[in-house]
Design a protein around this motif. Structure first.
Motif, short mmCIF file in Angstrom:
data_model
loop_
_atom_site.label_atom_id
_atom_site.label_comp_id
_atom_site.label_asym_id
_atom_site.label_seq_id
_atom_site.Cartn_x
_atom_site.Cartn_y
_atom_site.Cartn_z
N SER A 55 18.99 -16.63 -21.34
CA SER A 55 19.88 -17.77 -21.17
C SER A 55 20.27 -18.38 -22.51
O SER A 55 21.43 -18.74 -22.73
N VAL A 56 19.32 -18.47 -23.43
CA VAL A 56 19.61 -19.01 -24.76
C VAL A 56 20.55 -18.06 -25.51
O VAL A 56 21.49 -18.50 -26.18
N SER A 57 20.34 -16.77 -25.40
CA SER A 57 21.22 -15.79 -26.06
C SER A 57 22.64 -15.89 -25.53
O SER A 57 23.61 -15.84 -26.30
N ILE A 58 22.79 -16.02 -24.22
CA ILE A 58 24.12 -16.15 -23.62
C ILE A 58 24.79 -17.43 -24.11
O ILE A 58 25.98 -17.44 -24.46
N GLU A 59 24.02 -18.51 -24.18
CA GLU A 59 24.57 -19.79 -24.65
C GLU A 59 24.98 -19.68 -26.12
O GLU A 59 26.00 -20.24 -26.52
N ILE A 73 12.05 -28.82 -20.37
CA ILE A 73 12.24 -28.07 -19.14
C ILE A 73 12.22 -29.05 -17.97
O ILE A 73 11.34 -29.90 -17.88
N ASP A 74 13.23 -28.91 -17.11
CA ASP A 74 13.31 -29.74 -15.92
C ASP A 74 13.60 -28.84 -14.73
O ASP A 74 14.70 -28.32 -14.60
N LYS A 75 12.59 -28.62 -13.90
CA LYS A 75 12.70 -27.76 -12.72
C LYS A 75 13.27 -26.39 -13.08
O LYS A 75 14.14 -25.86 -12.40
N GLY A 76 12.80 -25.84 -14.19
CA GLY A 76 13.18 -24.49 -14.60
C GLY A 76 14.36 -24.42 -15.53
O GLY A 76 14.56 -23.41 -16.21
N ASN A 79 16.98 -28.52 -21.15
CA ASN A 79 17.74 -29.61 -21.74
C ASN A 79 17.38 -29.61 -23.22
O ASN A 79 16.31 -30.06 -23.60
N CYS A 80 18.30 -29.07 -24.05
CA CYS A 80 18.00 -28.91 -25.47
C CYS A 80 18.48 -30.13 -26.25
O CYS A 80 19.57 -30.66 -26.00
N GLU A 81 17.67 -30.55 -27.23
CA GLU A 81 18.00 -31.74 -28.01
C GLU A 81 19.25 -31.48 -28.85
O GLU A 81 19.44 -30.40 -29.40
N PRO A 87 22.38 -29.35 -18.47
CA PRO A 87 21.27 -28.42 -18.68
C PRO A 87 21.76 -26.98 -18.77
O PRO A 87 22.81 -26.63 -18.24
N ILE A 88 20.97 -26.17 -19.44
CA ILE A 88 21.22 -24.74 -19.49
C ILE A 88 20.45 -24.12 -18.33
O ILE A 88 19.24 -24.26 -18.24
#
Length: 156
Positions: A55-59, A73-76, A79-81, A87-88
Motif C-alpha cells: 500500500s505504501v509503495s502504491i501511494e 493504524i486505525d482498524k487496519g 494515517n501517516c503524519e 487514510p491509506i
C-alpha cells in the motif's frame, strides 16, 4: 457351560488403560492446537506487514512526495503524519490490527506496534516474529516506548 465375553475385571482394566492414554494424549493435543493458533497469528501479522509495504509503495507511485516517517493504524488502515490524503487503505485478507504505529526508515518498515483485538504482543527477535515483549537494546533504551501490556505488535 461355555461362557463367551469379558469379565468385569477385564473391562475395568481396558477402561483404566484408555484413561491413562487419554491423560497422556490430551496435553499433547492441546499444545498442538495452541501452537497452531500462535502460528496463524504470526502469519497473519506477516501478511498485514506485506500489505502495508504494498500500500505504501502504491501511494509512493501515485504521489512522489509521499515519504512517511511514521503512520498510525486505525482498524487496519494507515494515517501517516504530514500526509493530507489519509487514510491509506491496506487491503489484506485475515485479521487486521485495531490500532498501532508503524515507523519507516529509508522507505522500509523499521518498527511496528500493532494492537489486535485478541490482546496479543508480537515482536521480531533474530529475524523471526514471536509473541512477547520488545527487548531493550542500546538503540531503544531511554527512547519513549508505548506502554506495552502484552497487547502490541512490534517489529524492528
Amino acid at each position: 457351560m461355555n461362557k463367551k465375553g469379558f469379565t468385569l475385571i477385564e473391562l475395568l482394566a481396558v477402561i483404566v488403560i484408555l484413561a491413562i492414554i487419554a491423560l497422556i494424549a490430551t496435553p499433547i493435543v492441546l499444545n498442538i492446537i495452541k501452537d497452531s493458533r500462535e502460528s496463524a497469528g504470526l502469519r497473519s501479522a506477516e501478511m498485514y506487514l506485506n500489505a502495508v509495504e504494498q500500500s505504501v509503495s502504491i501511494e509512493k507511485m501515485n504521489n512522489t512526495n509521499f515519504r512517511p516517517n511514521s503512520c498510525e493504524i486505525d482498524k487496519g488502515n494507515l494515517n501517516c503524519e504530514g500526509y493530507d490524503k489519509n487514510p491509506i487503505k491496506v487491503e489484506v485478507n485475515g485479521e487486521v490490527p485495531e490500532s498501532g504505529t508503524i515507523t519507516f526508515e529509508d522507505g522500509r518498515i523499521k518498527e511496528v506496534s500493532l494492537k489486535y483485538s485478541n490482546n496479543k504482543t508480537i515482536v521480531k527477535n533474530d529475524g523471526k516474529l514471536v509473541y512477547g515483549e520488545k527487548e531493550e537494546t542500546e538503540e531503544n533504551i531511554g527512547s519513549e516506548q508505548p506502554n506495552n501490556e502484552s497487547n502490541s505488535f512490534l517489529l524492528e
